[in-house]
Design a protein around this motif. Structure first.
Motif, PDB file in Angstrom:
ATOM      1  N   ASN A  69       0.835  -1.197   0.000  1.00  0.00           N
ATOM      2  CA  ASN A  69       0.000   0.000   0.000  1.00  0.00           C
ATOM      3  C   ASN A  69       0.878   1.259   0.000  1.00  0.00           C
ATOM      4  OD1 ASN A  69      -1.515   2.217   1.854  1.00  0.00           O
ATOM      5  ND2 ASN A  69      -2.963   1.118   0.552  1.00  0.00           N
ATOM      6  N   THR A  70       0.652   2.104  -0.983  1.00  0.00           N
ATOM      7  CA  THR A  70       1.504   3.282  -1.166  1.00  0.00           C
ATOM      8  C   THR A  70       1.411   4.245   0.007  1.00  0.00           C
ATOM      9  OG1 THR A  70       1.248   3.126  -3.568  1.00  0.00           O
ATOM     10  CG2 THR A  70       2.025   5.225  -2.675  1.00  0.00           C
ATOM     11  N   GLU A  71       0.208   4.496   0.514  1.00  0.00           N
ATOM     12  CA  GLU A  71       0.029   5.460   1.606  1.00  0.00           C
ATOM     13  C   GLU A  71       0.741   5.011   2.879  1.00  0.00           C
ATOM     14  OE1 GLU A  71      -3.975   7.907   1.573  1.00  0.00           O
ATOM     15  OE2 GLU A  71      -4.398   5.769   1.331  1.00  0.00           O
ATOM     16  N   VAL A  72       0.569   3.743   3.220  1.00  0.00           N
ATOM     17  CA  VAL A  72       1.190   3.232   4.447  1.00  0.00           C
ATOM     18  C   VAL A  72       2.700   3.180   4.294  1.00  0.00           C
ATOM     19  CG1 VAL A  72       1.372   1.262   6.013  1.00  0.00           C
ATOM     20  CG2 VAL A  72      -0.866   1.967   5.147  1.00  0.00           C
ATOM     21  N   ARG A  73       3.175   2.766   3.121  1.00  0.00           N
ATOM     22  CA  ARG A  73       4.619   2.717   2.889  1.00  0.00           C
ATOM     23  C   ARG A  73       5.229   4.121   2.943  1.00  0.00           C
ATOM     24  NH1 ARG A  73       7.137  -1.699   0.431  1.00  0.00           N
ATOM     25  NH2 ARG A  73       8.396  -0.287  -0.854  1.00  0.00           N
ATOM     26  N   ARG A  74       4.533   5.108   2.390  1.00  0.00           N
ATOM     27  CA  ARG A  74       5.042   6.480   2.431  1.00  0.00           C
ATOM     28  C   ARG A  74       5.078   7.002   3.865  1.00  0.00           C
ATOM     29  NH1 ARG A  74       1.314   8.873  -0.385  1.00  0.00           N
ATOM     30  NH2 ARG A  74       2.319   8.529  -2.391  1.00  0.00           N
ATOM     31  N   LEU A  75       4.028   6.732   4.630  1.00  0.00           N
ATOM     32  CA  LEU A  75       4.002   7.145   6.033  1.00  0.00           C
ATOM     33  C   LEU A  75       5.139   6.482   6.802  1.00  0.00           C
ATOM     34  CD1 LEU A  75       2.655   8.454   8.547  1.00  0.00           C
ATOM     35  CD2 LEU A  75       1.272   6.349   8.729  1.00  0.00           C
ATOM     36  N   ALA A  76       5.308   5.185   6.603  1.00  0.00           N
ATOM     37  CA  ALA A  76       6.358   4.457   7.311  1.00  0.00           C
ATOM     38  C   ALA A  76       7.737   5.009   6.951  1.00  0.00           C
ATOM     39  CB  ALA A  76       6.288   2.965   6.979  1.00  0.00           C
ATOM     40  N   TYR A  77       7.942   5.321   5.680  1.00  0.00           N
ATOM     41  CA  TYR A  77       9.231   5.883   5.252  1.00  0.00           C
ATOM     42  C   TYR A  77       9.479   7.236   5.910  1.00  0.00           C
ATOM     43  CZ  TYR A  77      12.847   7.861   2.257  1.00  0.00           C
ATOM     44  OH  TYR A  77      14.001   8.457   1.803  1.00  0.00           O
ATOM     45  N   ASP A  78       8.452   8.082   5.920  1.00  0.00           N
ATOM     46  CA  ASP A  78       8.592   9.408   6.519  1.00  0.00           C
ATOM     47  C   ASP A  78       8.918   9.307   8.012  1.00  0.00           C
ATOM     48  OD1 ASP A  78       8.089  10.606   4.102  1.00  0.00           O
ATOM     49  OD2 ASP A  78       5.990  11.088   4.537  1.00  0.00           O
ATOM     50  N   ILE A  79       8.206   8.411   8.713  1.00  0.00           N
ATOM     51  CA  ILE A  79       8.451   8.241  10.147  1.00  0.00           C
ATOM     52  C   ILE A  79       9.868   7.721  10.381  1.00  0.00           C
ATOM     53  CG2 ILE A  79       7.826   6.867  12.172  1.00  0.00           C
ATOM     54  CD1 ILE A  79       4.895   7.113  11.283  1.00  0.00           C
ATOM     55  N   ALA A  80      10.278   6.728   9.599  1.00  0.00           N
ATOM     56  CA  ALA A  80      11.607   6.145   9.779  1.00  0.00           C
ATOM     57  C   ALA A  80      12.702   7.183   9.548  1.00  0.00           C
ATOM     58  CB  ALA A  80      11.794   4.958   8.836  1.00  0.00           C
ATOM     59  N   GLN A  81      12.577   7.962   8.474  1.00  0.00           N
ATOM     60  CA  GLN A  81      13.603   8.948   8.154  1.00  0.00           C
ATOM     61  C   GLN A  81      13.643  10.076   9.189  1.00  0.00           C
ATOM     62  OE1 GLN A  81      15.942   8.653   5.544  1.00  0.00           O
ATOM     63  NE2 GLN A  81      15.046   6.614   5.679  1.00  0.00           N
ATOM     64  N   THR A  82      12.478  10.564   9.558  1.00  0.00           N
ATOM     65  CA  THR A  82      12.413  11.661  10.527  1.00  0.00           C
ATOM     66  C   THR A  82      12.964  11.238  11.878  1.00  0.00           C
ATOM     67  OG1 THR A  82      10.485  12.647   9.442  1.00  0.00           O
ATOM     68  CG2 THR A  82      10.863  13.240  11.748  1.00  0.00           C
ATOM     69  N   GLN A  83      12.531  10.081  12.348  1.00  0.00           N
ATOM     70  CA  GLN A  83      12.931   9.681  13.688  1.00  0.00           C
ATOM     71  C   GLN A  83      14.381   9.188  13.731  1.00  0.00           C
ATOM     72  OE1 GLN A  83      10.225   7.886  16.342  1.00  0.00           O
ATOM     73  NE2 GLN A  83       8.445   8.919  15.515  1.00  0.00           N
ATOM     74  N   ALA A  84      14.897   8.633  12.634  1.00  0.00           N
ATOM     75  CA  ALA A  84      16.313   8.283  12.591  1.00  0.00           C
ATOM     76  C   ALA A  84      17.167   9.547  12.660  1.00  0.00           C
ATOM     77  CB  ALA A  84      16.633   7.495  11.325  1.00  0.00           C
ATOM     78  N   ASN A  85      16.735  10.585  11.953  1.00  0.00           N
ATOM     79  CA  ASN A  85      17.455  11.856  11.980  1.00  0.00           C
ATOM     80  C   ASN A  85      17.432  12.460  13.390  1.00  0.00           C
ATOM     81  OD1 ASN A  85      18.726  14.238  11.251  1.00  0.00           O
ATOM     82  ND2 ASN A  85      16.858  15.182  10.470  1.00  0.00           N
ATOM     83  N   GLN A  86      16.257  12.495  14.001  1.00  0.00           N
ATOM     84  CA  GLN A  86      16.145  13.056  15.350  1.00  0.00           C
ATOM     85  C   GLN A  86      16.942  12.237  16.357  1.00  0.00           C
ATOM     86  OE1 GLN A  86      11.897  13.145  15.907  1.00  0.00           O
ATOM     87  NE2 GLN A  86      11.654  15.069  14.797  1.00  0.00           N
ATOM     88  N   ARG A  87      16.931  10.939  16.194  1.00  0.00           N
ATOM     89  CA  ARG A  87      17.699  10.070  17.087  1.00  0.00           C
ATOM     90  C   ARG A  87      19.185  10.399  16.997  1.00  0.00           C
ATOM     91  NH1 ARG A  87      20.216   4.928  16.868  1.00  0.00           N
ATOM     92  NH2 ARG A  87      20.081   3.827  18.874  1.00  0.00           N
ATOM     93  N   GLY A  88      19.666  10.628  15.792  1.00  0.00           N
ATOM     94  CA  GLY A  88      21.054  11.009  15.620  1.00  0.00           C
ATOM     95  C   GLY A  88      21.385  12.307  16.334  1.00  0.00           C
ATOM     96  N   MET A  89      20.459  13.257  16.290  1.00  0.00           N
ATOM     97  CA  MET A  89      20.673  14.519  16.991  1.00  0.00           C
ATOM     98  C   MET A  89      20.732  14.308  18.496  1.00  0.00           C
ATOM     99  SD  MET A  89      18.131  16.972  14.762  1.00  0.00           S
ATOM    100  CE  MET A  89      18.606  18.470  15.623  1.00  0.00           C
ATOM    101  N   LEU A  90      19.819  13.513  19.028  1.00  0.00           N
ATOM    102  CA  LEU A  90      19.777  13.265  20.475  1.00  0.00           C
ATOM    103  C   LEU A  90      21.053  12.589  20.959  1.00  0.00           C
ATOM    104  CD1 LEU A  90      16.072  12.038  20.578  1.00  0.00           C
ATOM    105  CD2 LEU A  90      16.905  14.176  21.565  1.00  0.00           C
ATOM    106  N   LEU A  91      21.493  11.574  20.232  1.00  0.00           N
ATOM    107  CA  LEU A  91      22.726  10.878  20.614  1.00  0.00           C
ATOM    108  C   LEU A  91      23.940  11.792  20.432  1.00  0.00           C
ATOM    109  CD1 LEU A  91      22.038   7.340  19.082  1.00  0.00           C
ATOM    110  CD2 LEU A  91      21.862   8.029  21.479  1.00  0.00           C
ATOM    111  N   GLY A  92      23.883  12.636  19.416  1.00  0.00           N
ATOM    112  CA  GLY A  92      24.973  13.573  19.185  1.00  0.00           C
ATOM    113  C   GLY A  92      25.106  14.577  20.318  1.00  0.00           C
ATOM    114  N   TRP A  93      23.973  15.033  20.842  1.00  0.00           N
ATOM    115  CA  TRP A  93      24.021  15.955  21.979  1.00  0.00           C
ATOM    116  C   TRP A  93      24.655  15.282  23.194  1.00  0.00           C
ATOM    117  CZ3 TRP A  93      18.458  17.587  20.566  1.00  0.00           C
ATOM    118  CH2 TRP A  93      18.504  18.687  19.703  1.00  0.00           C
ATOM    119  N   LEU A  94      24.296  14.030  23.424  1.00  0.00           N
ATOM    120  CA  LEU A  94      24.895  13.322  24.565  1.00  0.00           C
ATOM    121  C   LEU A  94      26.412  13.229  24.402  1.00  0.00           C
ATOM    122  CD1 LEU A  94      22.223  10.503  25.047  1.00  0.00           C
ATOM    123  CD2 LEU A  94      22.712  12.375  26.639  1.00  0.00           C
ATOM    124  N   ASP A  95      26.861  12.985  23.174  1.00  0.00           N
ATOM    125  CA  ASP A  95      28.301  12.977  22.916  1.00  0.00           C
ATOM    126  C   ASP A  95      28.901  14.360  23.174  1.00  0.00           C
ATOM    127  OD1 ASP A  95      28.684  10.315  22.248  1.00  0.00           O
ATOM    128  OD2 ASP A  95      28.302  10.631  20.118  1.00  0.00           O
TER     129      ASP A  95
END
Length: 207
Positions: A69-95
């Motif tokens: 399903n295109t809609e669900v796959r697009r949502l999942a991709y957006d969530i994965a990319q956004t939260q991976a990016n934010q996670r990198g920022m959070l871990l980077g701050w701890l460093d």
């Protein structure tokens, strides 16, 4: 291959996060003036939300492989990319702050809610899916996978919003508070979208 892709994405996110940190410090942001303490809300939110985001990324890549399903796959991709990016920022701050990425204190201690983090079946914080639920998601296909993903991610976002609102209230590092405010807005928007997708499939959020 899915997990290798996730690892590569996580590494890229850390680099993006490091760039954001460098920019913030160079721009005179208050994130670079004084490192918060290890038991501060700033450090606690960074550690806990990084773990929370990690599961959302994993969940999103699972459903991507279980539906066409295109809609669900697009949502999942957006969530994965956004939260991976934010996670990198959070871990980077701890460093940047030279603080550990794990703590002996239970999750949510910084919010005064350590009693809510039971860790039962792998659900370390409010909204997180259990190990059993994650395994089940990996066995479903099509509409069934879509519905369970949307239900699990709805719970996940509600827990994430609660944590982000806690940081907005308790954190002292300006750039981190602004990230948390952005999380609240974006995840609330995605909650509305997921409610509509569930309704299209004759389903509802679990809570």
């Amino acid at each position: 291959m899915r997990h290798l892709g996730w690892i590569a994405g996580g590494a890229a996110a850390v680099l993006v996060g490091a760039g954001a940190i460098t920019y913030a410090v160079a721009d005179g942001d208050d994130s670079g003036t004084r490192a918060p303490a290890a038991d501060s809300a700033d450090a606690g939110f960074a550690r806990d939300m990084a773990v929370h985001h990690q599961q959302a990324v994993e969940m999103s890549y699972i459903v991507r492989d279980r539906t066409r399903n295109t809609e669900v796959r697009r949502l999942a991709y957006d969530i994965a990319q956004t939260q991976a990016n934010q996670r990198g920022m959070l871990l980077g701050w701890l460093d940047l702050w030279e603080l550990p990425k794990v703590s002996a204190d239970p999750p949510m201690t910084w919010m005064g809610m350590s009693d809510m983090a039971s860790g039962k079946d792998g659900s370390l914080m409010p909204g997180m899916a259990t190990n059993t639920e994650m395994k089940r998601l990996g066995t479903l296909d099509g509409k069934q996978a879509e519905v369970l993903y949307l239900q699990l991610m709805t719970d996940h976002h509600k827990g994430g919003i609660h944590m982000a609102e806690g940081c907005v209230e308790k954190c002292t590092v300006g750039v981190e508070k602004r990230l948390a405010q952005g999380m609240v807005a974006s995840q609330q928007s995605e909650l509305d979208l997921m409610a509509g997708l569930l309704e299209q499939r004759g389903a509802k959020p679990r809570n």
